[in-house]
Design a protein around this motif. Structure first.
Motif, mmCIF file in Angstrom:
data_model
loop_
_atom_site.group_PDB
_atom_site.id
_atom_site.type_symbol
_atom_site.label_atom_id
_atom_site.label_comp_id
_atom_site.label_asym_id
_atom_site.label_seq_id
_atom_site.Cartn_x
_atom_site.Cartn_y
_atom_site.Cartn_z
ATOM 1 N N HIS A 85 0.859 -1.186 0.000
ATOM 2 C CA HIS A 85 0.000 0.000 0.000
ATOM 3 C C HIS A 85 0.898 1.240 0.000
ATOM 4 O O HIS A 85 1.648 1.482 0.952
ATOM 5 C CB HIS A 85 -0.909 0.002 1.224
ATOM 6 C CG HIS A 85 -1.856 1.170 1.271
ATOM 7 N ND1 HIS A 85 -2.825 1.386 0.317
ATOM 8 C CD2 HIS A 85 -1.971 2.187 2.167
ATOM 9 C CE1 HIS A 85 -3.502 2.471 0.624
ATOM 10 N NE2 HIS A 85 -3.000 2.983 1.741
ATOM 11 N N VAL A 86 0.821 2.016 -1.107
ATOM 12 C CA VAL A 86 1.650 3.214 -1.249
ATOM 13 C C VAL A 86 0.884 4.396 -0.674
ATOM 14 O O VAL A 86 -0.203 4.739 -1.145
ATOM 15 C CB VAL A 86 2.008 3.465 -2.728
ATOM 16 C CG1 VAL A 86 2.891 4.690 -2.860
ATOM 17 C CG2 VAL A 86 2.702 2.248 -3.320
ATOM 18 N N LEU A 87 1.458 5.041 0.331
ATOM 19 C CA LEU A 87 0.834 6.193 0.980
ATOM 20 C C LEU A 87 1.221 7.483 0.264
ATOM 21 O O LEU A 87 1.974 7.480 -0.704
ATOM 22 C CB LEU A 87 1.256 6.243 2.452
ATOM 23 C CG LEU A 87 0.947 4.989 3.279
ATOM 24 C CD1 LEU A 87 1.476 5.144 4.695
ATOM 25 C CD2 LEU A 87 -0.551 4.707 3.300
ATOM 26 N N ALA A 88 0.686 8.575 0.763
ATOM 27 C CA ALA A 88 1.017 9.885 0.197
ATOM 28 C C ALA A 88 2.487 10.195 0.439
ATOM 29 O O ALA A 88 3.080 9.709 1.402
ATOM 30 C CB ALA A 88 0.133 10.960 0.828
ATOM 31 N N PRO A 89 3.110 10.968 -0.439
ATOM 32 C CA PRO A 89 4.534 11.279 -0.255
ATOM 33 C C PRO A 89 4.798 11.920 1.090
ATOM 34 O O PRO A 89 4.071 12.800 1.544
ATOM 35 C CB PRO A 89 4.831 12.242 -1.414
ATOM 36 C CG PRO A 89 3.803 11.939 -2.433
ATOM 37 C CD PRO A 89 2.569 11.559 -1.677
ATOM 38 N N ALA A 90 5.862 11.467 1.741
ATOM 39 C CA ALA A 90 6.277 11.983 3.037
ATOM 40 C C ALA A 90 7.619 12.667 2.881
ATOM 41 O O ALA A 90 8.454 12.250 2.081
ATOM 42 C CB ALA A 90 6.377 10.857 4.064
ATOM 43 N N PRO A 91 7.876 13.747 3.627
ATOM 44 C CA PRO A 91 9.179 14.422 3.516
ATOM 45 C C PRO A 91 10.304 13.515 3.971
ATOM 46 O O PRO A 91 10.146 12.682 4.855
ATOM 47 C CB PRO A 91 9.023 15.643 4.433
ATOM 48 C CG PRO A 91 7.927 15.269 5.386
ATOM 49 C CD PRO A 91 7.000 14.375 4.617
ATOM 50 N N ALA A 92 11.451 13.681 3.318
ATOM 51 C CA ALA A 92 12.604 12.850 3.657
ATOM 52 C C ALA A 92 13.131 13.193 5.038
ATOM 53 O O ALA A 92 13.034 14.332 5.505
ATOM 54 C CB ALA A 92 13.704 13.039 2.609
ATOM 55 N N LYS A 93 13.675 12.203 5.730
ATOM 56 C CA LYS A 93 14.234 12.417 7.055
ATOM 57 C C LYS A 93 15.503 13.247 6.947
ATOM 58 O O LYS A 93 16.305 13.067 6.054
ATOM 59 C CB LYS A 93 14.546 11.070 7.724
ATOM 60 C CG LYS A 93 13.318 10.240 8.029
ATOM 61 C CD LYS A 93 13.691 8.966 8.730
ATOM 62 C CE LYS A 93 12.456 8.132 9.067
ATOM 63 N NZ LYS A 93 12.822 6.872 9.743
ATOM 64 N N ALA A 94 15.654 14.136 7.887
ATOM 65 C CA ALA A 94 16.839 14.983 7.906
ATOM 66 C C ALA A 94 18.002 14.206 8.486
ATOM 67 O O ALA A 94 17.988 13.822 9.654
ATOM 68 C CB ALA A 94 16.586 16.246 8.729
ATOM 69 N N GLY A 95 18.973 13.936 7.689
ATOM 70 C CA GLY A 95 20.146 13.187 8.128
ATOM 71 C C GLY A 95 21.335 14.082 8.315
ATOM 72 O O GLY A 95 21.248 15.313 8.267
ATOM 73 N N PRO A 96 22.490 13.478 8.537
ATOM 74 C CA PRO A 96 23.700 14.286 8.720
ATOM 75 C C PRO A 96 24.028 15.119 7.495
ATOM 76 O O PRO A 96 24.520 16.221 7.604
ATOM 77 C CB PRO A 96 24.785 13.223 8.987
ATOM 78 C CG PRO A 96 24.038 12.016 9.444
ATOM 79 C CD PRO A 96 22.736 12.042 8.747
ATOM 80 N N THR A 97 23.728 14.564 6.296
ATOM 81 C CA THR A 97 24.036 15.315 5.077
ATOM 82 C C THR A 97 23.201 16.574 4.980
ATOM 83 O O THR A 97 23.680 17.648 4.619
ATOM 84 C CB THR A 97 23.803 14.433 3.852
ATOM 85 O OG1 THR A 97 24.555 13.232 4.002
ATOM 86 C CG2 THR A 97 24.216 15.158 2.582
ATOM 87 N N THR A 98 21.886 16.446 5.337
ATOM 88 C CA THR A 98 21.011 17.604 5.280
ATOM 89 C C THR A 98 21.419 18.652 6.291
ATOM 90 O O THR A 98 21.390 19.849 6.031
ATOM 91 C CB THR A 98 19.554 17.173 5.537
ATOM 92 O OG1 THR A 98 19.220 16.127 4.623
ATOM 93 C CG2 THR A 98 18.602 18.346 5.368
ATOM 94 N N ALA A 99 21.820 18.197 7.496
ATOM 95 C CA ALA A 99 22.245 19.152 8.506
ATOM 96 C C ALA A 99 23.520 19.860 8.097
ATOM 97 O O ALA A 99 23.714 21.052 8.365
ATOM 98 C CB ALA A 99 22.447 18.434 9.852
ATOM 99 N N ALA A 100 24.400 19.138 7.423
ATOM 100 C CA ALA A 100 25.658 19.754 7.023
ATOM 101 C C ALA A 100 25.485 20.681 5.840
ATOM 102 O O ALA A 100 26.351 21.509 5.561
ATOM 103 C CB ALA A 100 26.685 18.676 6.672
ATOM 104 N N ALA A 101 24.345 20.528 5.112
ATOM 105 C CA ALA A 101 24.153 21.373 3.943
ATOM 106 C C ALA A 101 23.860 22.808 4.309
ATOM 107 O O ALA A 101 24.060 23.722 3.511
ATOM 108 C CB ALA A 101 23.010 20.830 3.087
ATOM 109 N N ASP A 102 23.333 23.042 5.548
ATOM 110 C CA ASP A 102 23.020 24.403 5.963
ATOM 111 C C ASP A 102 24.319 25.142 6.244
ATOM 112 O O ASP A 102 25.097 24.739 7.126
ATOM 113 C CB ASP A 102 22.137 24.403 7.216
ATOM 114 C CG ASP A 102 20.802 23.742 6.934
ATOM 115 O OD1 ASP A 102 20.372 23.761 5.767
ATOM 116 O OD2 ASP A 102 20.198 23.199 7.895
#
Length: 223
Positions: A85-102
């Motif tokens: 069962h495919v649900l509605a799109p969910a935002p991706a989890k913020a990982g170390p890469t996302t935190a380092a991108a800021d």
């Protein structure tokens, strides 16, 4: 069974499917790795709930559902996965890469006033020469007066040669109305002349008929 009914332990199959979902996804659809996550599994119905992080990945996941079910049943023994069962799109989890991108806030750099440099001597000489060469021309007043007199004389000659027509009074009819009135007048004159000619011809015919009758009668008496 007693421990499971009392909630002391979770069903082994459901927990294994959720725990090994990354391995299952890599075996079934490696191109979706990192873009799909499992959010629930119902061991009684065999339904596996997954959520993509974008609609495009959800579409690909629906096409890959049979491979995903086969990989889950192969990797986890006794899982008995039946549907995905495919649900509605969910935002991706913020990982170390996302935190380092800021980016880290940068210290404000004080504004340095711009110092205006003095132009070189050659540049200033060139500017001065250009100003000297481009000085406004001065017109002799006598020449300007002669030009004005000549212009006035030419204007007067033009007015005498090509005089403007006098404006027509408001009560005078327009040229089109004058032409229509003239045509109506000529038509009336022609109609009146035609009536007079017709009356004259009829009178002449009547006069000729009476003379012929009188001449016939006198001839009869003579005979």
């Amino acid at each position: 069974m007693m421990m499971t009914e009392r909630g002391m332990v979770a069903p082994a199959a459901g927990g294994s499917v959720l725990a090994q979902f990354d391995t299952i996804l890599a075996a079934a659809a490696p191109e979706l790795a990192g873009h799909v996550q499992a959010v629930g599994f119902d061991a009684d119905t065999g339904r596996l709930d997954v959520a993509p992080d974008a609609p495009a990945y959800g579409t690909q996941l629906r096409w890959k559902a049979p491979k995903l079910i086969a990989a889950a049943n192969e990797k986890v023994s006794g899982a008995n996965v039946r549907t995905v069962h495919v649900l509605a799109p969910a935002p991706a989890k913020a990982g170390p890469t996302t935190a380092a991108a800021d980016p880290a806030p940068q210290p404000a750099v004080p504004a340095v006033p711009v110092e205006r440099r003095t132009p070189p001597e050659g540049y200033r000489r060139a500017i001065e020469a250009h100003r000297q060469a481009a000085r406004p021309s001065r017109v002799d007043p006598a020449i300007a007066e002669a030009v004005e007199r000549q212009t006035a004389a030419m204007r007067a000659l033009s007015l005498r040669a090509f005089s403007e027509p006098e404006p027509e009074a408001d009560d005078q009819p327009a040229p089109i109305e004058q032409a229509r009135t003239e045509r109506r007048r000529q038509a009336d004159v022609s109609h009146a002349a035609a009536l007079r000619r017709a009356r004259a011809e009829r009178a002449a015919r009547e006069a000729g008929t009476a003379a012929a009758v009188r001449q016939t009668a006198s001839l009869g008496r003579t005979a």
